[in-house]
Design an enzyme around this catalytic site. Structure first.
Site, mmCIF file in Angstrom:
data_model
loop_
_atom_site.group_PDB
_atom_site.id
_atom_site.type_symbol
_atom_site.label_atom_id
_atom_site.label_comp_id
_atom_site.label_asym_id
_atom_site.label_seq_id
_atom_site.Cartn_x
_atom_site.Cartn_y
_atom_site.Cartn_z
ATOM 1 N N ARG A 37 29.833 55.881 45.296
ATOM 2 C CA ARG A 37 28.523 55.148 44.575
ATOM 3 C C ARG A 37 27.394 55.660 44.544
ATOM 4 O O ARG A 37 26.621 55.263 43.543
ATOM 5 C CB ARG A 37 28.636 53.686 45.472
ATOM 6 C CG ARG A 37 29.734 52.882 45.177
ATOM 7 C CD ARG A 37 29.684 51.581 45.931
ATOM 8 N NE ARG A 37 30.679 50.502 45.414
ATOM 9 C CZ ARG A 37 31.178 49.863 45.932
ATOM 10 N NH1 ARG A 37 30.948 49.161 47.126
ATOM 11 N NH2 ARG A 37 32.257 48.820 45.270
ATOM 12 N N LYS A 202 46.754 39.589 46.327
ATOM 13 C CA LYS A 202 46.712 38.185 45.913
ATOM 14 C C LYS A 202 46.879 37.629 44.483
ATOM 15 O O LYS A 202 45.937 38.216 43.706
ATOM 16 C CB LYS A 202 45.366 37.351 46.484
ATOM 17 C CG LYS A 202 45.625 37.116 47.898
ATOM 18 C CD LYS A 202 44.258 36.697 48.470
ATOM 19 C CE LYS A 202 44.028 35.026 48.202
ATOM 20 N NZ LYS A 202 42.755 34.751 48.704
ATOM 21 N N GLY A 360 38.290 47.841 44.059
ATOM 22 C CA GLY A 360 37.942 48.856 45.042
ATOM 23 C C GLY A 360 38.964 49.453 45.870
ATOM 24 O O GLY A 360 39.045 50.634 46.037
ATOM 25 N N GLY A 384 34.992 43.198 41.759
ATOM 26 C CA GLY A 384 34.922 41.916 41.415
ATOM 27 C C GLY A 384 34.126 41.829 40.015
ATOM 28 O O GLY A 384 34.366 40.730 39.140
HETATM 29 P P1 ADP Z 1 41.451 45.898 44.398
HETATM 30 O O1 ADP Z 1 40.671 46.050 45.632
HETATM 31 O O2 ADP Z 1 42.172 47.148 43.750
HETATM 32 O O3 ADP Z 1 41.446 44.742 43.347
HETATM 33 P P2 ADP Z 1 43.352 44.074 46.051
HETATM 34 O O4 ADP Z 1 42.152 43.839 46.873
HETATM 35 O O5 ADP Z 1 43.927 43.066 45.099
HETATM 36 O O6 ADP Z 1 43.017 45.274 45.059
HETATM 37 O O7 ADP Z 1 44.562 44.499 46.887
HETATM 38 C C1 ADP Z 1 44.705 45.618 47.810
HETATM 39 C C2 ADP Z 1 45.707 45.504 48.949
HETATM 40 O O8 ADP Z 1 46.956 45.098 48.535
HETATM 41 C C3 ADP Z 1 45.767 46.612 49.590
HETATM 42 O O9 ADP Z 1 45.293 46.508 50.916
HETATM 43 C C4 ADP Z 1 47.518 46.666 49.583
HETATM 44 O O10 ADP Z 1 47.993 47.143 50.936
HETATM 45 C C5 ADP Z 1 47.832 45.320 49.327
HETATM 46 N N1 ADP Z 1 49.155 45.210 48.967
HETATM 47 C C6 ADP Z 1 49.841 45.714 47.885
HETATM 48 N N2 ADP Z 1 51.193 45.544 47.914
HETATM 49 C C7 ADP Z 1 51.376 44.419 48.726
HETATM 50 C C8 ADP Z 1 52.575 44.026 49.374
HETATM 51 N N3 ADP Z 1 53.665 44.091 48.763
HETATM 52 N N4 ADP Z 1 52.295 43.100 50.367
HETATM 53 C C9 ADP Z 1 51.207 43.037 51.106
HETATM 54 N N5 ADP Z 1 50.067 43.643 50.523
HETATM 55 C C10 ADP Z 1 50.321 44.552 49.696
HETATM 56 MG MG MG Z 2 40.379 44.740 47.322
#
Ligand code: ADP
Ligand code: MG
Length: 403
Positions: A37, A202, A360, A384
């Site tokens: 960053r 999620k 992130g 976000g």
């Molecule tokens: P980003 O920050 O890239 O938007 P998210 O915050 O939505 O991504 O999700 C990241 C998390 O999702 C990671 O910590 C990863 O471990 C989790 N994840 C991925 N697949 C699964 C799964 N099958 N069950 C539980 N958690 C998962």
């Molecule tokens: Mg995240």
């Protein structure tokens, strides 16, 4: 309306310019783990210095409780910045107090200072508009103009992002400008085939993006923890995998909308199921519609997409000319469950066209798995903010810059 950029501020020689950056870097025992960053802010810092401005950098770091807390000091970031620009960077031990005042007063043309963490002041994130405004007015005393370049916070109504920009002449920095150019290509004029890959933990975080992008894409690939809610919507049991029962109907609705729109919505055909949520747990690959057929029965946890799915996703991704990826395909933090995420990152790096990584954890994943930023068209610095942009929302911190 169009975004005001640096040139709109006119001649900046001798002017004091506040630069709102996102120096919210991960720290471990006071040591910066990833300076991405800070590096992302260098083009704007350099442009302002060359223009002869006196650069006053402000940022937040972490979530201090509205009071000074040395664990969240920006001092390590100021030190790192000095190394990166091979020059002196002054540091003020407060944000709007005596130290900030002296530090700014001592700046010469082209010099750089960093003020202490904005969030040591509860006013920065106050829900009360008048409280934020009063704080922004105190910050405004230090400058003749403000440049907003903390893309990671432009979706927030905070004093340094929203009110300050309305008090002083304001413009977007080069990072914000660049992020917007890329994200706009994903919503306005994508070159087809256009594929969106979603994963992460999620479904509810990503519903807005699915809804807004569905009419624009050719392929929508679903992995990560969210895939199980989609499988449940198809009537399959998912054992002890992550499941958002209250989103099942929405997922079903998206599947039928995809069908109507002719969008190829792809769910995994195989998944990796673990006996426990642990890196050393036993695991097997099973068909996605028979998760409970694993030796772990209904207690099995889906932790990654399977190898057949990885290959299928990779094929679709690498044949696309525009790809947006948000959310790891599996629990990549545990080495045995990083294969799907690695396969997707690899395929993205081979795209002939625009490949964008947002989020992130997704950005962290590609770096942890050994990919270079340069292997992708763009890695967004704002998880976000980029998601909200792709949901078609109005971002307050951009609105005040004329967007
Ligand atoms: P980003 O920050 O890239 O938007 P998210 O915050 O939505 O991504 O999700 C990241 C998390 O999702 C990671 O910590 C990863 O471990 C989790 N994840 C991925 N697949 C699964 C799964 N099958 N069950 C539980 N958690 C998962
Ligand atoms: Mg995240």
């Amino acid at each position: 309306m169009s975004l005001r950029t640096l040139s709109s501020l006119g001649d900046l020689r001798g002017k004091r310019v506040i630069l709102r950056c996102d120096f919210n870097v991960p720290l471990s025992d006071g040591v910066i783990v990833d300076d991405g960053r800070i590096r992302a802010a260098l083009p704007t810092i350099s442009a302002l210095r060359s223009a002869g401005a006196r650069v006053v950098i402000i940022s937040h770091l972490g979530r201090p409780e509205g009071a000074p807390d040395s664990r969240y000091s920006l001092a390590p970031a100021a030190t790192r910045l000095a190394e990166l620009i091979s020059d002196h960077v002054a540091f003020a031990e407060d944000t709007i107090g005596a130290s900030a005042e002296t530090t700014v007063a001592n700046l010469v043309d082209g010099a750089v200072a960093v003020l202490e963490n904005l969030r040591f002041n509860p006013e920065e994130t106050s829900k009360d508009e008048s409280v934020r405004l009063a704080f922004a007015q105190k910050l405004a005393r230090f400058a003749d103009a403000v440049v907003s370049d903390g893309f990671g916070v432009v979706h927030r109504k905070q004093a340094s992002v929203y009110e300050l920009e309305q008090i002083l002449p304001s413009a977007a920095g080069l990072l914000v400008e660049n992020e917007l150019n890329v994200l706009q290509q994903l919503t306005d004029s994508p070159v087809h085939p256009y594929t969106v890959v979603l994963g992460g933990s999620k479904v509810s975080d990503k519903l807005g993006v699915i809804s807004h992008l569905l009419p624009r894409v050719d392929n929508l690939l679903i992995g990560g923890g969210m895939l199980f809610t989609f499988l449940a919507a198809q009537g399959h049991s998912v054992g002890s995998s992550l499941l958002e029962a209250d989103q099942i109907d929405t997922c079903r609705e998206y599947m039928s909308r995809a069908l109507e729109l002719g969008v190829n919505l792809v769910l995994p055909s195989d998944v990796v199921v673990a006996e426990a949520f642990a890196p050393d747990a036993r695991f097997v690959t099973v068909p996605a519609d028979h998760i409970e057929s694993s030796p772990f029965g209904s207690s099995g946890i889906g932790v990654d997409i399977g190898p057949t799915t990885s290959a299928e996703f990779a094929k679709i991704i690498s044949a696309s000319h525009t790809v947006f990826w948000n959310g790891p395909a599996g629990v990549f933090e545990m080495a045995p469950f990083a294969s799907g995420t690695r396969a997707i990152a690899q395929a993205l790096s081979e795209v002939d066209g625009l490949s964008v990584v947002g989020g992130g954890d997704s950005a962290a994943a590609v770096r942890v798995l050994g990919f270079d930023d340069e292997q992708f068209g763009h890695i967004s610095t704002g998880g976000g903010a980029s998601l909200e942009f792709l949901e078609g929302k109005v971002l307050p911190g951009l609105e005040v810059l004329g967007w």
